[in-house]
Structures are given as structure tokens and as C-alpha cells.
Design a protein around this motif. Structure first.
Motif, PDB file in Angstrom:
ATOM      1  N   LEU A  74      -9.735 -75.467  -2.170  1.00 36.26           N
ATOM      2  CA  LEU A  74      -8.469 -76.197  -2.321  1.00 36.26           C
ATOM      3  C   LEU A  74      -7.477 -75.417  -3.183  1.00 36.26           C
ATOM      4  N   LEU A  75      -7.961 -74.879  -4.300  1.00 37.67           N
ATOM      5  CA  LEU A  75      -7.082 -74.104  -5.173  1.00 37.67           C
ATOM      6  C   LEU A  75      -6.562 -72.855  -4.472  1.00 37.67           C
ATOM      7  N   LEU A  76      -7.421 -72.193  -3.732  1.00 38.58           N
ATOM      8  CA  LEU A  76      -6.995 -71.005  -2.990  1.00 38.58           C
ATOM      9  C   LEU A  76      -5.972 -71.370  -1.919  1.00 38.58           C
ATOM     10  N   THR A  77      -6.161 -72.513  -1.287  1.00 42.07           N
ATOM     11  CA  THR A  77      -5.198 -72.988  -0.289  1.00 42.07           C
ATOM     12  C   THR A  77      -3.851 -73.284  -0.939  1.00 42.07           C
ATOM     13  N   VAL A  78      -3.869 -73.895  -2.119  1.00 40.38           N
ATOM     14  CA  VAL A  78      -2.625 -74.167  -2.844  1.00 40.38           C
ATOM     15  C   VAL A  78      -1.931 -72.859  -3.222  1.00 40.38           C
ATOM     16  N   ILE A  79      -2.702 -71.902  -3.736  1.00 38.33           N
ATOM     17  CA  ILE A  79      -2.126 -70.596  -4.099  1.00 38.33           C
ATOM     18  C   ILE A  79      -1.505 -69.937  -2.875  1.00 38.33           C
ATOM     19  N   PHE A  80      -2.233 -69.959  -1.765  1.00 41.53           N
ATOM     20  CA  PHE A  80      -1.719 -69.351  -0.526  1.00 41.53           C
ATOM     21  C   PHE A  80      -0.460 -70.077  -0.070  1.00 41.53           C
ATOM     22  N   GLY A  81      -0.483 -71.408  -0.103  1.00 43.94           N
ATOM     23  CA  GLY A  81       0.689 -72.185   0.324  1.00 43.94           C
ATOM     24  C   GLY A  81       1.902 -71.910  -0.536  1.00 43.94           C
ATOM     25  N   ILE A  82       1.710 -71.869  -1.845  1.00 37.27           N
ATOM     26  CA  ILE A  82       2.823 -71.582  -2.748  1.00 37.27           C
ATOM     27  C   ILE A  82       3.368 -70.179  -2.494  1.00 37.27           C
ATOM     28  N   THR A  83       2.480 -69.226  -2.263  1.00 29.04           N
ATOM     29  CA  THR A  83       2.911 -67.846  -2.005  1.00 29.04           C
ATOM     30  C   THR A  83       3.726 -67.760  -0.718  1.00 29.04           C
ATOM     31  N   ILE A  84       3.261 -68.414   0.338  1.00 27.76           N
ATOM     32  CA  ILE A  84       3.993 -68.415   1.614  1.00 27.76           C
ATOM     33  C   ILE A  84       5.340 -69.115   1.443  1.00 27.76           C
ATOM     34  N   LEU A  85       5.336 -70.258   0.752  1.00 29.10           N
ATOM     35  CA  LEU A  85       6.582 -70.986   0.494  1.00 29.10           C
ATOM     36  C   LEU A  85       7.564 -70.120  -0.289  1.00 29.10           C
ATOM     37  N   ALA A  86       7.074 -69.459  -1.346  1.00 26.23           N
ATOM     38  CA  ALA A  86       7.945 -68.617  -2.166  1.00 26.23           C
ATOM     39  C   ALA A  86       8.491 -67.436  -1.362  1.00 26.23           C
ATOM     40  N   ALA A  87       7.645 -66.834  -0.539  1.00 28.69           N
ATOM     41  CA  ALA A  87       8.109 -65.703   0.286  1.00 28.69           C
ATOM     42  C   ALA A  87       9.148 -66.167   1.300  1.00 28.69           C
ATOM     43  N   GLY A  88       8.882 -67.297   1.947  1.00 30.55           N
ATOM     44  CA  GLY A  88       9.847 -67.833   2.917  1.00 30.55           C
ATOM     45  C   GLY A  88      11.160 -68.213   2.256  1.00 30.55           C
ATOM     46  N   TYR A  89      11.073 -68.816   1.073  1.00 34.48           N
ATOM     47  CA  TYR A  89      12.271 -69.196   0.337  1.00 34.48           C
ATOM     48  C   TYR A  89      13.076 -67.968  -0.054  1.00 34.48           C
TER      49      TYR A  89
ATOM     50  N   TRP B  21      -9.032 -70.093 -12.351  1.00 39.79           N
ATOM     51  CA  TRP B  21      -9.991 -71.077 -11.858  1.00 39.79           C
ATOM     52  C   TRP B  21     -10.695 -70.570 -10.611  1.00 39.79           C
ATOM     53  N   VAL B  22      -9.930 -70.038  -9.669  1.00 41.21           N
ATOM     54  CA  VAL B  22     -10.534 -69.533  -8.426  1.00 41.21           C
ATOM     55  C   VAL B  22     -11.473 -68.375  -8.737  1.00 41.21           C
ATOM     56  N   ALA B  23     -11.023 -67.449  -9.571  1.00 41.31           N
ATOM     57  CA  ALA B  23     -11.843 -66.277  -9.903  1.00 41.31           C
ATOM     58  C   ALA B  23     -13.130 -66.680 -10.614  1.00 41.31           C
ATOM     59  N   ALA B  24     -13.015 -67.539 -11.621  1.00 37.97           N
ATOM     60  CA  ALA B  24     -14.197 -67.924 -12.394  1.00 37.97           C
ATOM     61  C   ALA B  24     -15.159 -68.762 -11.562  1.00 37.97           C
ATOM     62  N   LEU B  25     -14.640 -69.735 -10.834  1.00 36.37           N
ATOM     63  CA  LEU B  25     -15.513 -70.598 -10.036  1.00 36.37           C
ATOM     64  C   LEU B  25     -16.200 -69.830  -8.911  1.00 36.37           C
ATOM     65  N   SER B  26     -15.525 -68.842  -8.358  1.00 35.14           N
ATOM     66  CA  SER B  26     -16.150 -68.078  -7.278  1.00 35.14           C
ATOM     67  C   SER B  26     -17.353 -67.284  -7.774  1.00 35.14           C
ATOM     68  N   THR B  27     -17.372 -66.930  -9.054  1.00 38.58           N
ATOM     69  CA  THR B  27     -18.550 -66.218  -9.584  1.00 38.58           C
ATOM     70  C   THR B  27     -19.766 -67.128  -9.613  1.00 38.58           C
ATOM     71  N   THR B  28     -19.548 -68.437  -9.771  1.00 40.11           N
ATOM     72  CA  THR B  28     -20.690 -69.355  -9.777  1.00 40.11           C
ATOM     73  C   THR B  28     -21.287 -69.486  -8.380  1.00 40.11           C
ATOM     74  N   VAL B  29     -20.440 -69.409  -7.364  1.00 42.16           N
ATOM     75  CA  VAL B  29     -20.937 -69.458  -5.980  1.00 42.16           C
ATOM     76  C   VAL B  29     -21.737 -68.196  -5.688  1.00 42.16           C
ATOM     77  N   ALA B  30     -21.222 -67.055  -6.138  1.00 42.24           N
ATOM     78  CA  ALA B  30     -21.954 -65.798  -5.943  1.00 42.24           C
ATOM     79  C   ALA B  30     -23.305 -65.854  -6.656  1.00 42.24           C
ATOM     80  N   LEU B  31     -23.341 -66.421  -7.846  1.00 40.84           N
ATOM     81  CA  LEU B  31     -24.595 -66.569  -8.578  1.00 40.84           C
ATOM     82  C   LEU B  31     -25.564 -67.447  -7.792  1.00 40.84           C
ATOM     83  N   LYS B  32     -25.074 -68.547  -7.278  1.00 43.97           N
ATOM     84  CA  LYS B  32     -25.925 -69.487  -6.542  1.00 43.97           C
ATOM     85  C   LYS B  32     -26.598 -68.815  -5.343  1.00 43.97           C
ATOM     86  N   TYR B  33     -25.881 -67.931  -4.691  1.00 44.84           N
ATOM     87  CA  TYR B  33     -26.413 -67.286  -3.488  1.00 44.84           C
ATOM     88  C   TYR B  33     -27.017 -65.918  -3.762  1.00 44.84           C
ATOM     89  N   GLY B  34     -27.144 -65.538  -5.030  1.00 39.84           N
ATOM     90  CA  GLY B  34     -27.771 -64.266  -5.366  1.00 39.84           C
ATOM     91  C   GLY B  34     -26.979 -63.061  -4.893  1.00 39.84           C
TER      92      GLY B  34
END
Length: 171
Positions: free
Chosen positions: A22-37, A58-71
Motif C-alpha cells: 500500500l505504501l509503495l502504491t501511494v509513493i508511486f501514485g504521488i510520483t505519477i501525479l507530481a510528474a503529470g502535474y 517505512w517501505v525500505a525497513a518493512l521490506s527487510t522483514t519480508v526478506a528475513l522471513k523468506y531467508g
């Protein structure tokens, strides 16, 4: 049937994956909106970069926990694949302890850092966000590390994230 610790770890992992997506989607959406604007009006959205800067830790830190979970640790996988099985098992246990220490340090010192982050982040002239929001990613990540590590050292065995997801998604 998995142990309660594994089920809690799995549930935490699902929450983290959804939140990070969700956070990555928000970041992507804001970036596209800002570029279009910027393209259509030739002026910038002053708040776009600031919001993304608050969400990215948040995205960077949380993604490390997913990587940890999957080894999924490239250096560890590379090393473990090239040493005898007994040494690989020892390395996994040492890694388990080190990641546990990292989780505890992130939880304790990350919490202290979050509390001391009392500066406001200027998003725009009328929008400010407390520096505690991006800093809160540290203790939350430490907590998720600790939750995952309660599932046991087998968590750090390297395996395919694709195979793991197929097992989880297959009824």
C-alpha cells in the motif's frame, strides 16, 4: 500444523506485505501525479517529495522483514552454498543470533530515536509531519524481526520465496 509462533510470524508477515504494498502504491501514485502535474502546468507539487520521503523509510525497513522471513539474504545464501553442511548450519545459527541482536537493538534504540525525533518535517508551507513518523519504522521493524525470530532458527534457512508463496496460496 505450525506452532503458534510460526502462525504469528506468518500473520505479521502478511500484514507487513500488505502495508508495504500500500505504501509503495501511494509513493508511486504521488510520483505519477507530481510528474503529470509538472508536465501539464510547468510547476511542481511542493508536498510530493516530502510525503515520499516520509513513506520511503517505512517501505525500505518493512521490506527487510519480508526478506528475513523468506531467508532471502544474498551474501548469506552465497556463503552457505559454498561451505560444508556443518559449517553452513553453524553459520545459520550465528546469523540467527546476530539478527536477533539487530532486532532488539532496532526495537530499543529505534524507539529511543523515535522519541527524540521531535523536529517537524516541512512538507509544504502549510503541511508539516513529525519526524517521529519516519523514525517509527525502526522500532516497528525491530519488533517484526523479533516476531519472526520467535519462529525459530529454521526461519533463516535459505529457500525460494516463489515456492513459499505457492505453498501459502495453495488451498
Amino acid at each position: 500444523m505450525p506452532s503458534p509462533a510460526v502462525r504469528i510470524s506468518d500473520a505479521a508477515n502478511r500484514v507487513v506485505i500488505v502495508l508495504a504494498a500500500l505504501l509503495l502504491t501511494v509513493i508511486f501514485g504521488i510520483t505519477i501525479l507530481a510528474a503529470g502535474y509538472k508536465y501539464t502546468t510547468n510547476t511542481s507539487l511542493t508536498w510530493a517529495i516530502g510525503i515520499n520521503q516520509v513513506l520511503l523509510p517505512w517501505v525500505a525497513a518493512l521490506s527487510t522483514t519480508v526478506a528475513l522471513k523468506y531467508g532471502e539474504h544474498i551474501a548469506m545464501s552465497f556463503l552457505v552454498d559454498r561451505v560444508p553442511a556443518r559449517v553452513a548450519a553453524l553459520l545459520r545459527h550465528v546469523n540467527y543470533v546476530l539478527v536477533g541482536l539487530l532486532g532488539i537493538l532496532l526495537l530499543v534504540y529505534g524507539y529511543e530515536f523515535m522519541l527524540s525525533s521531535d523536529q517537524m518535517i516541512m512538507i509544504s508551507s502549510s503541511l508539516q509531519i513529525s519526524g517521529r513518523w519516519p523514525a517509527a519504522a525502526l522500532p516497528v521493524t525491530g519488533l517484526v524481526y523479533c516476531i519472526h525470530l520467535l519462529a525459530g532458527p529454521q526461519l533463516l534457512a535459505t529457500h525460494s520465496i516463489v515456492e513459499e508463496l505457492e505453498r501459502e496460496l495453495t488451498p
